[in-house]
Design a protein around this motif. Structure first.
Motif, PDB file in Angstrom:
ATOM      1  N   GLN A 307       1.125  -1.525   0.089  1.00  0.00           N
ATOM      2  CA  GLN A 307       0.079  -0.099   0.079  1.00  0.00           C
ATOM      3  C   GLN A 307       0.732   1.199   0.053  1.00  0.00           C
ATOM      4  O   GLN A 307       0.425   2.079  -0.552  1.00  0.00           O
ATOM      5  CB  GLN A 307      -0.486  -0.177   1.206  1.00  0.00           C
ATOM      6  N   VAL A 309       3.388   3.678  -1.260  1.00  0.00           N
ATOM      7  CA  VAL A 309       4.151   4.712  -2.376  1.00  0.00           C
ATOM      8  C   VAL A 309       4.950   5.534  -1.985  1.00  0.00           C
ATOM      9  O   VAL A 309       4.119   6.553  -1.193  1.00  0.00           O
ATOM     10  CB  VAL A 309       2.486   5.358  -3.620  1.00  0.00           C
ATOM     11  N   TYR A 310       6.068   5.785  -2.336  1.00  0.00           N
ATOM     12  CA  TYR A 310       6.975   6.148  -1.984  1.00  0.00           C
ATOM     13  C   TYR A 310       7.872   6.629  -2.842  1.00  0.00           C
ATOM     14  O   TYR A 310       7.586   6.062  -4.429  1.00  0.00           O
ATOM     15  CB  TYR A 310       8.171   5.584  -1.628  1.00  0.00           C
ATOM     16  N   MET A 395       4.299   0.118 -13.898  1.00  0.00           N
ATOM     17  CA  MET A 395       4.425   1.220 -12.671  1.00  0.00           C
ATOM     18  C   MET A 395       3.445   2.488 -13.173  1.00  0.00           C
ATOM     19  O   MET A 395       3.924   3.964 -12.127  1.00  0.00           O
ATOM     20  CB  MET A 395       5.861   2.211 -12.952  1.00  0.00           C
ATOM     21  N   ALA A 398      -1.813  -0.370  -9.900  1.00  0.00           N
ATOM     22  CA  ALA A 398      -1.258  -1.076  -8.551  1.00  0.00           C
ATOM     23  C   ALA A 398      -0.966  -2.156  -8.881  1.00  0.00           C
ATOM     24  O   ALA A 398      -1.172  -2.800  -9.999  1.00  0.00           O
ATOM     25  CB  ALA A 398      -3.049  -1.236  -7.937  1.00  0.00           C
ATOM     26  N   GLY A 409      -2.427   0.638  -3.284  1.00  0.00           N
ATOM     27  CA  GLY A 409      -0.962   1.001  -3.512  1.00  0.00           C
ATOM     28  C   GLY A 409      -0.883   1.443  -5.691  1.00  0.00           C
ATOM     29  O   GLY A 409      -0.127   1.261  -6.218  1.00  0.00           O
ATOM     30  N   LYS A 410      -1.699   2.267  -5.636  1.00  0.00           N
ATOM     31  CA  LYS A 410      -1.630   2.563  -7.406  1.00  0.00           C
ATOM     32  C   LYS A 410      -0.668   4.090  -7.198  1.00  0.00           C
ATOM     33  O   LYS A 410      -0.375   4.636  -6.387  1.00  0.00           O
ATOM     34  CB  LYS A 410      -3.042   3.529  -7.349  1.00  0.00           C
ATOM     35  N   PRO A 411       0.295   4.063  -8.097  1.00  0.00           N
ATOM     36  CA  PRO A 411       1.746   4.921  -8.510  1.00  0.00           C
ATOM     37  C   PRO A 411       0.810   6.256  -8.029  1.00  0.00           C
ATOM     38  O   PRO A 411       0.198   6.355  -8.775  1.00  0.00           O
ATOM     39  CB  PRO A 411       2.111   4.606  -8.984  1.00  0.00           C
ATOM     40  N   SER A 432       5.586   8.358  -7.599  1.00  0.00           N
ATOM     41  CA  SER A 432       5.740   6.667  -5.808  1.00  0.00           C
ATOM     42  C   SER A 432       5.535   5.935  -6.431  1.00  0.00           C
ATOM     43  O   SER A 432       4.117   5.701  -6.696  1.00  0.00           O
ATOM     44  CB  SER A 432       4.655   7.936  -5.143  1.00  0.00           C
ATOM     45  N   VAL A 433       5.937   5.101  -5.899  1.00  0.00           N
ATOM     46  CA  VAL A 433       5.563   3.620  -6.152  1.00  0.00           C
ATOM     47  C   VAL A 433       5.938   2.724  -5.003  1.00  0.00           C
ATOM     48  O   VAL A 433       6.350   3.078  -4.166  1.00  0.00           O
ATOM     49  CB  VAL A 433       6.365   2.806  -7.474  1.00  0.00           C
ATOM     50  N   THR A 434       5.488   1.270  -5.496  1.00  0.00           N
ATOM     51  CA  THR A 434       5.338   0.166  -3.632  1.00  0.00           C
ATOM     52  C   THR A 434       6.768   0.048  -4.168  1.00  0.00           C
ATOM     53  O   THR A 434       7.371  -0.223  -5.340  1.00  0.00           O
ATOM     54  CB  THR A 434       4.574  -0.639  -3.797  1.00  0.00           C
ATOM     55  N   HIS A 437       6.313  -2.871  -7.196  1.00  0.00           N
ATOM     56  CA  HIS A 437       6.600  -1.974  -8.012  1.00  0.00           C
ATOM     57  C   HIS A 437       8.159  -2.303  -8.431  1.00  0.00           C
ATOM     58  O   HIS A 437       9.103  -3.034  -9.123  1.00  0.00           O
ATOM     59  CB  HIS A 437       6.634  -1.182  -8.709  1.00  0.00           C
TER      60      HIS A 437
END
Length: 598
Positions: A307, A309-310, A395, A398, A409-411, A432-434, A437
């Motif tokens: 979940q 996203v960074y 990417m 989700a 976790g959708k970018p 921002s992705v997980t 990804h």
């Protein structure tokens, strides 16, 4: 029926000739007829009595059997039955890739009360409060003495010790109902994957178990499907590796004073997630309630690996370099001027600690982690081709993992993809992705350029998607990642694990502020993305730390090289033997011994 005459003419004539009385013949025949009639009636009566006796024996046998069954069964609240779906009280087990149980069912009991049958409701309330400290005597007394209540649930799940203690109270109005509850024998291990379960539709004699989160909810229908005939759901998770991963990650998070941590271990060919961890975590046997206020990411229920996203920072640089080489724009030895100034859209592009690396080869751009060098590669690639490449890597969507949290976790991508966006995204900022990804992206480089789809289910064979880069481009990219670790100038020298030839890339991104925009000066997301063994990658490992601080030196250090990298190295050292990887050593790294004491 043929009737025989009482006075046969032949015998009468014969009797008269012999001087006998013909009336004796009639009397004798009448006697024989009556005896015959009596015998037939007796047989009929005896048959009827036998039939009645058999019927009575069967009836009393059925009644006795029913009474025996009732005496051996649990008490059940009488209620009217209506047509509808019955309560499904069975649920399939969940096992790891080796067949070890992750989630199963356990027989237990619930506690309910019939207030109108209670002899001493006040005494029962006081006794229950001693057994269950969370219960309040006043509330129990109020419920037990309410004349409108005929049925009350007291406790949905009882341990054997609690059940015996309630039984010892001796209150006839306290009754037990059978239950099948969900049990997670490994406690908090893989908690975010499993999620948890709760009771759905309930009756006195049974209760439905339904998933509340994680894979339990994603496969809720399948786990309850009677057509499975008890077949368990097998995951790609390895219990031993998951335990080692969580142990090392937890120790690293605490040692580095991090707010949270996440890691993903994935097979580069199948996309199977062998271990995935998010800390802090929880025990699914006693799942906490979701938070109603504050930042959701502060809750232990929040899955940082799926979940969260960074902005994952410089870990994206190798993707930019690989695409540029794939397009034929550069090779690893192409020289790039990284000296300042470098402006895009009126914004200066700087380096970490305002360094000036001068002119670097593409390989050294990755090894030294130059923002300007990567940004110039992005401008060569162009916005449209960069977007297409990242979209093909998944990417923009989700994660595909089979847990309900994955859809969260959708970018986060730019609304307008400008040249500045292309430059900052090339080094992992502005998108921002997980961690999942990122794991899938590095798996693409590890397997020779094929897209893989991450999964939590065990796969029997590789499942490779579209090919994004050529084999030689993927090999060159892996060589550059290896040099990030074994080159003294590389940013991940602490990632070297003897015998396993780790390759990887660090990423340190300033953490965005929750309000008002901008970034914190003293809070970062530190990430290390690793492939091992680098010469023939089998696995990708992502380690992400939220707000880590390394304090052993004179000044606090927050970069991934000092935080995420040592944690990942320790993790690889622990899990590589469990994965069946045999270490291989270069001869120059082995010490020659001539004495037994060395």
């Amino acid at each position: 029926m043929t009737r025989i005459p009482l006075r046969p003419l032949a015998r009468i004539l014969e009797a008269r000739q012999n001087g006998e009385n013909p009336d004796n013949i009639e009397r004798e025949n009448l006697r024989l007829r009556h005896e015959d009639m009596r015998d037939r009636l007796r047989l009929r009566a005896e048959g009827r009595l036998l039939v009645l006796a058999v019927m009575f024996v069967c009836a009393y046998g059925l009644i006795g059997a029913k009474m025996g069954m009732l005496s051996a069964s649990e008490p059940e609240e009488p209620r009217g039955h209506a047509t509808g779906a019955s309560i499904i009280s069975t649920r399939a087990d969940i096992i790891d890739r080796q067949g070890r149980v992750l989630a199963t069912n356990m027989s237990t009991h619930s506690l309910y009360a019939h207030p109108h049958q209670m002899v001493d409701p006040v005494g029962a309330a006081k006794a229950l409060a001693k057994i269950f400290p969370e219960m309040e005597v006043e509330k129990l007394v109020k419920r037990f003495t309410d004349p409108k209540r005929k049925f009350i649930w007291v406790k949905q799940k009882l341990s054997p010790e609690q059940m015996q203690a309630v039984h010892d109270i001796g209150e006839p109005g306290l009754l037990f109902g059978p239950r099948e509850m969900r049990l997670y024998p490994n406690g908090a291990l893989a908690a975010h994957v499993l999620g948890g379960a709760r009771f759905g539709k309930q009756g006195v004699a049974s209760a439905e178990v339904v998933g509340t989160a994680g894979i339990e909810k994603y496969f809720d229908t399948e786990l309850q499907d009677p057509a499975r005939q008890g077949a368990p759901l097998q995951l790609s998770i390895d219990l031993s590796i998951q335990a080692a991963t969580e142990e090392v990650l937890d120790a690293g998070m605490k040692l580095l004073n991090a707010k949270g941590a996440a890691s993903v271990l994935m097979d580069v060919y199948t996309g199977e997630v062998i271990a995935v961890a998010s800390l802090p975590d929880f025990d699914p046997n006693d799942r906490p309630r979701p938070p109603t206020e504050g930042n959701p990411s502060d809750s232990p229920l929040f899955n940082r690996a799926v979940q969260g996203v960074y902005e994952l920072g410089s870990t994206f640089k190798i993707l930019t370099a690989a695409q540029a080489i794939q397009l034929g724009l550069v090779n690893k030895d192409t020289m790039i001027d990284t000296a300042p100034p470098f402006k895009v859209g009126g914004h200066k592009i700087g380096e970490f600690n305002n360094k000036n690396y001068g002119t670097l080869s593409v390989e050294d751009v990755i090894v030294r982690s130059s923002n300007r060098g990567t940004g110039k590669l992005a401008l060569m690639i162009g916005r449209e081709r960069q977007q297409s490449f990242l979209k093909n890597l998944g990417m923009f969507d989700a994660p595909t993992l089979e847990i309900v949290e994955a859809k969260g976790g959708k970018p986060l991508i730019p609304a307008r993809w400008t040249d500045l966006s292309a430059v900052t995204i090339s080094y992992g900022h502005g998108i921002s992705v997980t961690p999942v990804h990122l794991a899938a992206a590095y798996a693409m480089l590890g397997n020779g350029g094929h897209v893989v789809e991450p999964t939590l289910l065990k796969r029997d064979k590789p499942l490779l998607g579209d090919k994004l880069v050529r084999d030689n481009v993927a090999a060159v990219s892996r060589d550059m990642l290896r040099k990030v670790v074994n080159d003294p100038k590389g940013t991940a020298s602490f990632a070297e694990v003897a015998g396993y030839h780790v390759g990887g890339k660090t990423g340190t991104a300033d953490k965005p502020k929750e309000r008002g925009g901008g970034y914190y000066d003293d809070k970062v997301i530190a990430t290390f993305a690793a492939l091992f063994p680098a010469h023939d990658p089998q696995y990708v490992l992502i380690v992400t730390l939220d707000e880590p601080v390394e304090t052993s030196g004179k000044k606090p250090r927050r970069t991934a090289g000092w935080t995420a990298v040592p944690v990942a190295a320790q993790m690889i050292e622990r899990i590589a033997p469990l994965l069946g990887l045999r270490p291989s050593y270069d001869q120059r790294h082995l010490k020659t011994s001539t004495t037994a004491s060395d």
